[in-house]
Design an enzyme around this catalytic site. Structure first.
Site, PDB file in Angstrom:
ATOM      1  CD  GLU A   1      36.985  40.238  35.704  1.00 18.83           C
ATOM      2  OE1 GLU A   1      36.349  39.305  35.172  1.00 18.83           O
ATOM      3  OE2 GLU A   1      36.582  40.840  36.702  1.00 18.83           O
TER       4      GLU A   1
ATOM      5  CG  ASN B   1      33.180  37.924  33.783  1.00 25.07           C
ATOM      6  OD1 ASN B   1      33.652  36.888  34.239  1.00 25.07           O
ATOM      7  ND2 ASN B   1      33.672  39.118  34.062  1.00 25.07           N
TER       8      ASN B   1
ATOM      9  CG  HIS C   1      36.326  35.905  36.214  1.00 26.67           C
ATOM     10  ND1 HIS C   1      35.815  37.017  36.857  1.00 26.67           N
ATOM     11  CD2 HIS C   1      36.147  34.874  37.103  1.00 26.67           C
ATOM     12  CE1 HIS C   1      35.371  36.672  38.050  1.00 26.67           C
ATOM     13  NE2 HIS C   1      35.555  35.394  38.223  1.00 26.67           N
TER      14      HIS C   1
ATOM     15  CG  ASP D   1      41.976  34.892  42.492  1.00 23.99           C
ATOM     16  OD1 ASP D   1      41.801  34.204  43.506  1.00 23.99           O
ATOM     17  OD2 ASP D   1      41.215  34.862  41.522  1.00 23.99           O
TER      18      ASP D   1
HETATM   19  C1  F6R Z   1      38.447  32.632  42.992  1.00 25.48           C
HETATM   20  C2  F6R Z   1      38.524  32.910  41.582  1.00 25.48           C
HETATM   21  C3  F6R Z   1      37.314  33.202  40.775  1.00 25.48           C
HETATM   22  C4  F6R Z   1      36.105  32.348  41.129  1.00 25.48           C
HETATM   23  C5  F6R Z   1      34.902  32.722  40.263  1.00 25.48           C
HETATM   24  C6  F6R Z   1      33.673  31.941  40.673  1.00 25.48           C
HETATM   25  O1  F6R Z   1      39.729  32.392  43.526  1.00 25.48           O
HETATM   26  O2  F6R Z   1      39.594  32.935  41.071  1.00 25.48           O
HETATM   27  O3  F6R Z   1      37.624  33.028  39.404  1.00 25.48           O
HETATM   28  O4  F6R Z   1      36.428  30.998  40.944  1.00 25.48           O
HETATM   29  O5  F6R Z   1      34.644  34.078  40.387  1.00 25.48           O
HETATM   30  O6  F6R Z   1      33.297  32.328  41.950  1.00 25.48           O
HETATM   31  P1  F6R Z   1      32.170  31.535  42.753  1.00 25.48           P
HETATM   32  O7  F6R Z   1      32.697  30.184  42.995  1.00 25.48           O
HETATM   33  O8  F6R Z   1      31.992  32.329  44.030  1.00 25.48           O
HETATM   34  O9  F6R Z   1      30.960  31.556  41.895  1.00 25.48           O
END
Ligand code: F6R
Length: 270
Positions: free
Chosen positions: A136, A129, A131, A63
């Site tokens: 989301e 959450n 995702h 992303d």
């Molecule tokens: C990042 C992504 C997100 C993260 C998630 C966890 O490319 O796609 O889904 O993997 O938000 O983020 P961290 O690792 O910062 O807790």
């Protein structure tokens, strides 16, 4: 879904690194699906230190924020460049272009890249959450690359990287669940208590679009690597007197979610 609970972030990082390295060494041409965020930082550090040959490896990222140029310090392109791409000799690297104002064209461009480069292994973090990538809750499991409006939870969680909350982008290009599920193998990592509720819902709850990560139970080859804190709300952990540090494992399938109690086919753990 094979679940492994390890004692801490360091152990988790080492296991994940060696699992990814195993995939890199397994074939002449390899595609890796990569994630950004704090969860994979230790893995990328290990890559920077050991610098394996990756001249046969193509990467696709999950992303990118819409509106941040690739040289913006908080863009995912910048994160990947500084953490990994500047340090290793990858064959090709791909990430959505957050500055393409033509959303339809950008999603089509990225979908064509993904169609030509299906990951042998997709690395995932998980949002507080639930995702995965920026899919989301409530997400449509059938979507491929699309624009996602970020939830307040995600904006709040990501604001730690920006000077003021107003600077946090509110939308992103993201790989869709449909494409994530096409990866040959998936490795999801999570550490810390902030992930405990999402991990519990993913492992023990039903498969539902309200908990995007729950779809992973329908994939035939998923490894979930969590530290004790992220696992702390799991029934298996709460019911075991000594905790699950050092390798509490189980297989969790579909929405009926049973645990075998033994180590499943984790593809590199154990
Ligand atoms: C990042 C992504 C997100 C993260 C998630 C966890 O490319 O796609 O889904 O993997 O938000 O983020 P961290 O690792 O910062 O807790």
């Amino acid at each position: 879904m094979s679940l492994y609970v390890v004692s801490d972030k360091e152990e988790l990082t080492k296991l994940a690194y060696h699992m990814i390295l195993g995939v890199i060494h397994s074939k002449k041409e390899v595609t890796l699906g990569l994630a950004t965020g704090s969860s994979p930082e230790g893995i990328y550090e290990m890559f920077r230190k050991s610098r394996p040959d990756v001249s046969h490896v193509t990467t696709v990222n999950l992303d990118e924020y819409i509106g941040l140029p690739a040289d913006h310090e908080q863009s995912y392109a910048y994160f990947m460049k500084t953490q990994l791409f500047d340090h290793l000799n990858f064959k090709e690297t791909h990430i959505p272009d957050g500055m393409n104002p033509d959303h339809e064209a950008e999603c089509a461009r990225y979908d064509a890249i993904l169609a030509a480069n299906v990951p042998d292994l997709q690395l995932l973090g998980i949002g507080n959450n639930g995702h995965i990538a920026f899919n989301e809750p409530v997400t449509d499991f059938e979507l491929r690359t699309h624009v996602e409006e970020l939830t307040q939870d995600t904006i709040d969680a990501n604001s730690r990287f920006f000077e003021t909350p107003d600077e946090v982008p509110t939308s992103a290009y993201t790989m869709g669940i449909k494409s994530i599920m096409e990866a040959e193998q998936i490795l999801l990592i999570a550490m810390g208590t902030s992930k405990a509720e999402a991990i519990k819902a993913m492992v023990e709850g039903p498969v539902t679009e309200a908990m995007p990560a729950s779809i992973l139970k329908n994939h035939p080859n998923v490894t979930v690597l969590v530290d004790r804190e992220a696992a702390s709300l799991l029934e298996a952990v709460q019911n075991s007197s000594g905790g699950c540090g050092g390798g509490c494992c189980g297989d969790h399938h579909g929405s009926d979610n049973h645990s075998s109690g033994g180590c499943g086919s984790g593809g590199g753990c154990g």
